[in-house]
Design an enzyme around this catalytic site. Sequence first.
Site, PDB file in Angstrom:
ATOM      1  N   LYS A 126     -10.563  -3.556  12.164  1.00 57.75           N
ATOM      2  CA  LYS A 126      -9.363  -3.143  12.898  1.00 57.75           C
ATOM      3  C   LYS A 126      -9.301  -3.824  14.270  1.00 57.75           C
ATOM      4  CE  LYS A 126      -7.097  -0.863   9.930  1.00 57.75           C
ATOM      5  NZ  LYS A 126      -5.824  -1.435   9.462  1.00 57.75           N
ATOM      6  N   GLY A 157      -0.563   4.981  -1.109  1.00 62.11           N
ATOM      7  CA  GLY A 157      -1.573   5.647  -0.279  1.00 62.11           C
ATOM      8  C   GLY A 157      -1.018   6.825   0.508  1.00 62.11           C
ATOM      9  N   GLN A 158      -1.893   7.446   1.290  1.00 66.16           N
ATOM     10  CA  GLN A 158      -1.528   8.684   1.999  1.00 66.16           C
ATOM     11  C   GLN A 158      -0.292   8.493   2.892  1.00 66.16           C
ATOM     12  OE1 GLN A 158      -4.029   9.940   5.217  1.00 66.16           O
ATOM     13  NE2 GLN A 158      -3.361  12.073   5.136  1.00 66.16           N
ATOM     14  N   TYR A 179     -15.013  -0.864   8.874  1.00 67.42           N
ATOM     15  CA  TYR A 179     -13.577  -0.567   9.027  1.00 67.42           C
ATOM     16  C   TYR A 179     -13.141  -0.798  10.471  1.00 67.42           C
ATOM     17  CZ  TYR A 179      -9.421   2.538   9.267  1.00 67.42           C
ATOM     18  OH  TYR A 179      -8.171   3.080   9.469  1.00 67.42           O
ATOM     19  N   GLY A 231       0.826  -1.219   0.000  1.00 61.91           N
ATOM     20  CA  GLY A 231       0.000   0.000   0.000  1.00 61.91           C
ATOM     21  C   GLY A 231       0.850   1.254   0.000  1.00 61.91           C
ATOM     22  N   ILE A 262      -4.949  11.369  10.091  1.00 63.86           N
ATOM     23  CA  ILE A 262      -3.608  11.819   9.679  1.00 63.86           C
ATOM     24  C   ILE A 262      -3.744  12.934   8.637  1.00 63.86           C
ATOM     25  CG2 ILE A 262      -1.396  11.140   8.663  1.00 63.86           C
ATOM     26  CD1 ILE A 262      -1.935   9.843  11.414  1.00 63.86           C
TER      27      ILE A 262
HETATM   28  C1  AKB Z   1     -10.630   7.265   8.725  1.00 65.19           C
HETATM   29  O1  AKB Z   1     -11.113   8.388   8.913  1.00 65.19           O
HETATM   30  O2  AKB Z   1     -11.289   6.281   8.376  1.00 65.19           O
HETATM   31  C2  AKB Z   1      -9.157   7.100   8.983  1.00 65.19           C
HETATM   32  C3  AKB Z   1      -8.886   6.625  10.376  1.00 65.19           C
HETATM   33  C4  AKB Z   1      -9.172   7.491  11.522  1.00 65.19           C
HETATM   34  O3  AKB Z   1      -8.420   5.530  10.549  1.00 65.19           O
HETATM   35  N1  AKB Z   1      -8.462   8.317   8.746  1.00 65.19           N
END
Ligand code: AKB
Length: 320
Positions: free
Chosen positions: A147, A11-12, A143, A8, A173
């Site tokens: 995690k 990516g950012q 998401y 990756g 970030i």
């Molecule tokens: C998001 O906003 O999904 C990400 C994070 C906080 O992991 N930048």
Amino acid sequence: MEKILVVGSAGQIGSELILTLRNIYGNDNVIGTGRKTAPSQAVLDSGPFEFFNAVNRDDLYNVCKKYDINVIINMAAILSGTGEQNPMLAWDVNMNGLLNVLEIAREMKMKQVLVPSSIAVFGPGTPLDKAPQETVLKPTTMYGLTKVAGELLCDYYVNKYGLDVRGLRYPGIISHETLPGGGTTDYAVAIYYEAIKNKKYTCFVKEDTRLPMMYMPDCIKATIDLMQADFSKLKHHSDFNLGAMSFNVKELADSIKKRIPEFEISYEPDFRQAIADSWPNDVDDTAAREEWGWKPDYDLEAMTEDMLKNIQIKHDKGLI
Ligand code: AKB
């Protein structure tokens, strides 16, 4: 000697992390990978790069063999906003991609794996202020739940197989090199670009939305400091809370207005408001400070100064 694969790296975070790693470990010892997005010219010019999808186990294995990889940094992830629009894709990339990384690292007896986590692990039931290291983890997004599962999976590989796996919970970030994609905290980057380009910004969360944030130089520093920490001294492994600053959107807009007085902000909250509301205002990162010496350098004002300066340069060159 380290042979590092950065999954990756278009990516950012990956796009900046890989350049710093190449400076430290040598250009040919840090291999970039991407799925679809073209990496920056600086990444392409400075060392090896391979296009493949880490969800494809054989492709990942073949690249690890080809370069004799002994460290994997897995920056590939579908973030919170895109994850809510395509939950199955988020599960596939965030879980199956991670499992491939861990399994191949175990089979090849690698030295280290680093897997970022996120403040998205938090949710209802987590204290809003100074979210503790050990607390309720009941996220409401796909998401976030990948995690949480990812942190547990990483710790499983530490405990069951003795694999050196490390990870940290990134806040939002903020950076000026590569745009973030599909996150809830993306407004805190977009606001700077719009302030330079159009002197106004319509934010997709309300003005009193307060979240933990971090400037990219601190993010890179934290990631490399954790990589280089003495594994035997770590009590935590895959889930370090990581703090730097916390501000709401009004405070962010005010710090821009101090430098661009004509800047105007308006608000049109969308589905990401509920995601932001489910995350804490800031985090308690005592464990990171005690176990590997974490200390951020940037606060809101220092970051705003640097962001506006660098985005103005891009604008003047006609790059944005
Ligand atoms: C998001 O906003 O999904 C990400 C994070 C906080 O992991 N930048």
